[in-house]
Scaffold this motif. Structure first.
Motif: not given
Length: 362
Positions: A228-233, A238-240
């Motif tokens: 439930e959190h892996a894609e957000h993590f 990636r974005s940084t």
């Protein structure tokens, strides 16, 4: 008293004062010399991909006599003067600097380390707890109160990233934000914490002058990598431009489960810190320390972890051509230099048997 009628002979002159001998100078510590490494070890190192840098989590261990050092030295001597000899080990092209976790290091501190190692050597450095721990802790490790500096981007840049880049320069490897275990009220609000992490990472300066440098995030709660959190993590990283640090620690899920997050970030560098053999449990550091000291042999082999990590490194650094930094603790199997040798041999064997593998864990 009766006077001497003939006169007393003149008194002998008082002896000239002799200068006090200068205090003996303190003996200079014997220069630490590297062990005599055999041709087979050098040949093994030559077969590894140049982008793979194996190392240990520190270097001041007297028990490495014959493995890293040429003789017996005190822990104090090795801590202060052993890094140059350590860096001459054929397999150890990296090392961890963990002491900055407890108190931030200055650019001059980092520069002293950098001056002792070859140009192609790289450091894996832990960020200070002032920005990586959600709690201010007492000496026994218990949380006392909320830490106002937790995930503060300005503090992280000022007290960690900028001094490390200035002092280490091109020898900067992985700058690791190892986030201490979160209290439950923050685990329940993990999406908010992830956004705070994104803001902190985005606030770090460009990694200029350090072509191999990478920011990495290591965690101590399995919830960070739960479905439930892996894609957000992964999106935060990636974005940084940061990556996930594989944390081989009993508090975390096994390596096989952590690799799923690394695949979401592929292609990219790999950072791994092999901290503690799971045989000792989540709080088994002191137990491992008692059992494994003086760290001169393998006590608890971890063949499955070793094989999977070797396979992953062969994929990342072989055909994948990416950088990898692996920092190994004595508490992984009993002796970090010997674990590094075992790992190197398996990486080479894997590259020979399956040179086409190019995905982490493939």
């Amino acid at each position: 008293m009766q006077e001497d009628l003939f006169g007393a002979p003149p008194a002998p002159p008082a002896p000239a004062p002799q200068p006090k001998p200068a205090p003996a100078a303190a003996p200079r510590p014997k220069a630490v010399q590297p062990a005599a490494h055999c041709d087979a070890l050098r040949a093994l190192a030559a077969q590894l991909p140049p982008t793979l840098r194996l190392g240990t989590s520190s270097w001041g261990y007297p028990g490495w006599d014959g493995l890293v050092w040429d003789g017996s030295y005190s822990e104090q001597t090795l801590s202060r003067h052993g890094l140059a000899a350590y860096s001459q080990h054929p397999l150890l092209r990296s090392v961890g600097i963990d002491r900055g976790f407890y108190r931030p290091l200055s650019a001059s501190d980092f520069a002293r380390y950098a001056a002792q190692v070859p140009q192609d050597f790289r450091f894996v450095v832990k960020a200070p707890s002032m920005v990586t721990d959600a709690l201010v802790r007492s000496e026994d490790g218990r949380g006392r109160e909320a830490n106002p500096g937790f995930l503060n981007g300005e503090l992280a840049a000022q007290h960690f990233t900028l001094p490390a880049l200035e002092g280490l320069g091109a020898r900067t490897g992985a700058l690791v934000f190892q986030l201490s275990p979160l209290p439950w009220h923050l685990i329940e609000r993990l999406p908010e914490v992830l956004e705070r992490l994104r803001a902190m990472l985005a606030a770090q300066p460009p990694l200029t002058g350090a072509p191999d440098a990478v920011l990495a995030v290591e965690v101590r709660n399995g919830e960070w990598i739960a479905p439930e959190h892996a894609e957000h993590f992964a999106d935060v990283l990636r974005s940084t431009g940061a990556t996930y640090c594989l944390g081989m620690h009993a508090r975390m899920p096994p390596l096989s489960e952590q690799l799923a997050l690394l695949r979401r970030l592929w292609p990219g560098p790999l950072v791994c810190r092999w901290n503690l053999n799971p045989a000792h449990g989540a709080h088994g550091f002191e137990q491992a320390e008692r059992l494994y000291a003086p760290y001169d042999r393998i006590h608890d082999p971890a063949p499955e972890d070793l094989a999977l990590l070797a396979r992953t490194l062969a994929g990342v650094c072989g055909r994948g051509g990416q950088n990898a930094f692996v920092s190994i603790s004595n508490h992984a199997e009993g002796s970090a230099p010997l674990t590094a040798q075992r790992l190197a041999q398996q990486v080479v064997d894997r590259l020979v048997s399956d040179p086409g593998a190019a995905e982490p864990g493939a």
